[in-house]
Motif scaffolding. Sequence first.
Motif, short mmCIF file in Angstrom:
data_model
loop_
_atom_site.label_atom_id
_atom_site.label_comp_id
_atom_site.label_asym_id
_atom_site.label_seq_id
_atom_site.Cartn_x
_atom_site.Cartn_y
_atom_site.Cartn_z
N GLY A 8 0.83 -1.20 0.00
CA GLY A 8 0.00 0.00 0.00
C GLY A 8 0.86 1.25 0.00
O GLY A 8 1.90 1.29 0.67
N THR A 9 0.43 2.24 -0.76
CA THR A 9 1.21 3.47 -0.90
C THR A 9 0.42 4.71 -0.49
O THR A 9 0.75 5.82 -0.87
CB THR A 9 1.68 3.63 -2.37
OG1 THR A 9 0.55 3.59 -3.24
CG2 THR A 9 2.66 2.52 -2.75
N GLY A 10 -0.64 4.50 0.31
CA GLY A 10 -1.41 5.63 0.82
C GLY A 10 -0.70 6.31 1.97
O GLY A 10 0.51 6.12 2.18
N GLY A 13 0.93 3.72 4.56
CA GLY A 13 2.03 3.01 3.92
C GLY A 13 3.22 3.92 3.65
O GLY A 13 4.38 3.54 3.83
N SER A 32 2.74 -1.61 -4.37
CA SER A 32 1.36 -1.13 -4.46
C SER A 32 0.41 -2.31 -4.31
O SER A 32 0.71 -3.43 -4.72
CB SER A 32 1.14 -0.45 -5.81
OG SER A 32 -0.24 -0.23 -6.04
N SER A 33 -0.74 -2.06 -3.73
CA SER A 33 -1.73 -3.13 -3.58
C SER A 33 -2.30 -3.57 -4.93
O SER A 33 -2.97 -4.59 -5.02
CB SER A 33 -2.87 -2.67 -2.67
OG SER A 33 -3.51 -1.52 -3.21
N ILE A 47 -0.26 -4.85 5.60
CA ILE A 47 -1.22 -4.43 4.59
C ILE A 47 -1.81 -3.09 5.02
O ILE A 47 -2.61 -3.01 5.95
CB ILE A 47 -2.34 -5.48 4.41
CG1 ILE A 47 -1.74 -6.80 3.91
CG2 ILE A 47 -3.39 -4.98 3.44
CD1 ILE A 47 -2.75 -7.90 3.72
N VAL A 49 -3.93 -0.74 3.47
CA VAL A 49 -4.89 -0.41 2.41
C VAL A 49 -6.21 -0.02 3.06
O VAL A 49 -6.37 -0.09 4.28
CB VAL A 49 -5.09 -1.61 1.45
CG1 VAL A 49 -3.76 -2.00 0.81
CG2 VAL A 49 -5.70 -2.81 2.18
N SER A 50 -7.18 0.39 2.25
CA SER A 50 -8.50 0.73 2.78
C SER A 50 -9.15 -0.49 3.41
O SER A 50 -8.85 -1.64 3.05
CB SER A 50 -9.39 1.27 1.66
OG SER A 50 -9.67 0.25 0.72
N VAL A 57 -6.88 -8.26 -0.66
CA VAL A 57 -5.41 -8.16 -0.76
C VAL A 57 -4.75 -9.27 0.06
O VAL A 57 -3.83 -9.94 -0.41
CB VAL A 57 -4.93 -6.77 -0.29
CG1 VAL A 57 -3.41 -6.74 -0.19
CG2 VAL A 57 -5.42 -5.69 -1.25
N HIS A 68 -2.79 -6.23 9.31
CA HIS A 68 -3.38 -5.02 8.74
C HIS A 68 -3.20 -3.86 9.71
O HIS A 68 -2.82 -4.06 10.87
CB HIS A 68 -4.83 -5.23 8.31
CG HIS A 68 -5.82 -5.41 9.43
ND1 HIS A 68 -6.07 -4.45 10.37
CD2 HIS A 68 -6.66 -6.46 9.73
CE1 HIS A 68 -7.02 -4.85 11.21
NE2 HIS A 68 -7.37 -6.08 10.85
#
Length: 231
Positions: A8-10, A13, A32-33, A47, A49-50, A57, A68
Motif C-alpha cells: 500500500g502506498t497511501g 504506507g 502497491s496493492s 497491509i 490499504v483501505s 489483498v 493489517h
Amino acid sequence: MVSVLVVGTGNVGFHLYNVFSNIDKIQVTQISSRKLQDIPKADITIIAVSDDAIAEVSSKINNTLIVHTSGACSIQELKNSTQKGVFYMLQTFSKNKKVNFSEVPFCLEAENEQDYKLLENLANLISDKTYSINSEQRKILHVAAVFVNNFTNHLFKIGNDICNNYNVPFEILMPLIQETATKIKVLSPEKAQTGPAVRKDQKTIKNHLALLNKDQQKIYTILTESIQNGN
C-alpha cells in the motif's frame, strides 16, 4: 534484522515505509496493492490499504505473518491462510505532515505469543508506546478516535469557514486550540468544559446562531444540547 513488506502506498504506507527505511535493524520493501504478482518474502507483511480491500489483498499473499493497520476491522478480516495480526497506529496521517513516531501508540494483536513479540519488537524500534489491544477494544478506540480527531477537525474546518466568511483571521484561534488539547492532560474533558452551553447563557447562544448558516446552526444546536444534557 527483521524484513518488512509494506503493501500500500497511501498515507499510512507512505509514513511506515519512510520511518522503517531509516532503521538499520529493518529491511523494508514496499509495493502497491495493485501489483500483487511476484510478492517479496518478508518476516512481517503489513497491509496498509483501505478497510474494504483488506480481505481481497490478504487473500493473495502467503507470507508467514500478515497484519493489517485498520482500527475498525477485526483480525479475522485477514483472509490469508498463514498467521494473522494487527499493527494499528492510533494517529492521523497525511503525506505532507511529518509524524513523530516515538509518540504514536501502537495497538498490537496476534494469534500467538511469538508473533506478538515479533510485532512488539518491530514497533519498539520506532515508538515508545505499545499496547496489547484485541479486535473489540480496537473498535472502541477507533470510534472514540473519530470523535476526538475526525469530528474535531471538521469543527476546526467550520470555525475556519466562519472566520473566512466574516473576514477575520483564523490564526487568532490557534492558541485556544492548543490550550484545549493540552488542558485535558491534567483535567478530565468534563471538568475542562467551558463556554455558553455549559453556562446556559441563552442570550449568547441566540446571538451565535444568528451569525451561522442553517447547517452550522444544526451542528451548534446539537452540540449545545449535548453539553447541557451531559452526554
